[in-house]
Design an enzyme around this catalytic site. Structure first.
Site, PDB file in Angstrom:
ATOM      1  N   HIS A  70      31.449   0.445 -21.300  1.00  0.00           N
ATOM      2  CA  HIS A  70      32.140  -0.179 -20.163  1.00  0.00           C
ATOM      3  C   HIS A  70      33.231   0.747 -19.639  1.00  0.00           C
ATOM      4  O   HIS A  70      33.363   0.957 -18.436  1.00  0.00           O
ATOM      5  CB  HIS A  70      32.747  -1.509 -20.600  1.00  0.00           C
ATOM      6  N   TYR A  90      28.233  -4.532 -29.802  1.00  0.00           N
ATOM      7  CA  TYR A  90      27.685  -5.763 -29.223  1.00  0.00           C
ATOM      8  C   TYR A  90      26.259  -5.632 -28.690  1.00  0.00           C
ATOM      9  O   TYR A  90      25.722  -6.581 -28.140  1.00  0.00           O
ATOM     10  CB  TYR A  90      28.612  -6.308 -28.128  1.00  0.00           C
ATOM     11  N   ARG A 103      23.897  -1.288 -17.680  1.00  0.00           N
ATOM     12  CA  ARG A 103      24.920  -0.272 -17.909  1.00  0.00           C
ATOM     13  C   ARG A 103      24.544   0.534 -19.147  1.00  0.00           C
ATOM     14  O   ARG A 103      24.685   0.062 -20.265  1.00  0.00           O
ATOM     15  CB  ARG A 103      26.286  -0.940 -18.092  1.00  0.00           C
TER      16      ARG A 103
END
Length: 307
Positions: free
Chosen positions: A203, A212, A199
């Site tokens: 998100h 992260y 990805r």
């Protein structure tokens, strides 16, 4: 919900579908929606909070988006079981035989609904392909903290043939999905595909991926971008002409312009519409909730008038 970076897995698998197959997407399958001729602009009605669904699933054999993680895996399995009972599988007639594809991400494999769906599909030999897009992060949680084995091995645990494919290779994604669908349509039961991809974006629009994952990691995967990869392959093989490239660019720009114009023209939906189509028939509880909500909204007007 962006699908940036996952185009090869979606477009490749989507083009393996036939007219009888039925798709149960999660909420990121815009590429698959495109292959099922769903208007991508209309998809935005869901994310603008204007409608629960913006297309007729029966017309496209493409179900409405499911935002509850993993819940649609059970719906898809039940639909596949019904197809088998209705004689729409293993007849030998290519105009009749079909299968179901359920798309979800790596994070959904941690949900109980998915585990139950895999068990039911295996026991009943349901004609379904579970297509897991392992984009390596369930929001902010790495896939390595979700499973100690490759996600494809989840299928093996319940006796489902499973395969891991390079999800950034559109040709490989198409080939393995085509095989899996033929397996399911012929009555041999379910298949699980793990498309290993990445990805590239956040998100959701409320997510901050810099919290992260590192820039170095993002850059490494940018060099494996599926669209750039396919473009390089087609250019090297002499299959991508300048005229075709220009036509694609023009089509993309036209879609962007239509998207901006259309979305800006939308007006706020009547919030009472959330009570429509909850049940096929009138339902006393829903009507009571509708009446309460209407009184609630009127209370703001009454307050303003009082003031």
């Amino acid at each position: 919900m962006q699908s940036w970076g996952q185009e090869a897995a979606q477009i490749g698998s989507g083009h393996a579908l036939n007219g009888q197959d039925f798709v149960f997407p999660s909420y990121r399958e815009h590429g698959v929606a495109l292959t099922r001729e769903v208007d991508l602009v209309e998809v935005l009605r869901i994310f603008r909070g204007l409608q629960h669904g913006a297309w007729d699933p029966a017309d496209h054999r493409f179900h409405l988006y499911t935002l509850v993680i993993g819940s649609h895996a059970l719906h898809a399995t039940g639909y596949a079981m019904a197809m088998a009972k209705d004689g729409m599988v293993a007849t030998g007639d290519p105009e009749r035989d079909g299968a179901v594809v359920a798309y979800f991400g790596d994070g959904a494999t941690s949900q109980g609904d998915v585990a139950e769906a895999l068990t039911f599909a295996s026991v009943y030999d349901a004609p379904i392909v579970f297509f897991v897009q392992n984009n390596q992060y369930a929001i902010s949680e790495s896939a390595t903290r979700q499973s100690r084995v490759p996600i494809a091995d989840r299928g093996k645990g319940v006796g489902i043939p499973s395969v891991r494919v390079d999800g950034n290779d559109v040709l490989a994604s198409h080939a393995v999905t085509r095989w899996a669908l033929e397996h399911a349509r012929s009555g041999q039961g379910p298949v699980l595909i793990e498309a290993f991809t990445y990805r590239r974006g956040a998100h959701t629009t409320s997510d901050d991926p810099t919290r992260y994952r590192s820039k170095a990691e993002e850059q490494a995967w940018a060099e494996r971008d599926p669209i750039a990869r396919l473009e390089a392959y087609l250019t090297a093989s002499g299959e991508l002409s300048d005229d075709y490239r220009a036509a694609v660019d023009a089509e993309a720009k036209a879609l962007c312009e239509r998207t901006r114009t259309t979305v800006r023209g939308w007006t706020r939906a009547d919030t009472r519409g959330m009570f429509d189509h909850v049940y096929a028939e009138p339902h006393a509880l829903v009507e009571a909730e509708r009446a309460w909500f209407e009184r609630y909204e009127r209370s703001f007007t009454d307050t303003e008038v009082t003031r």
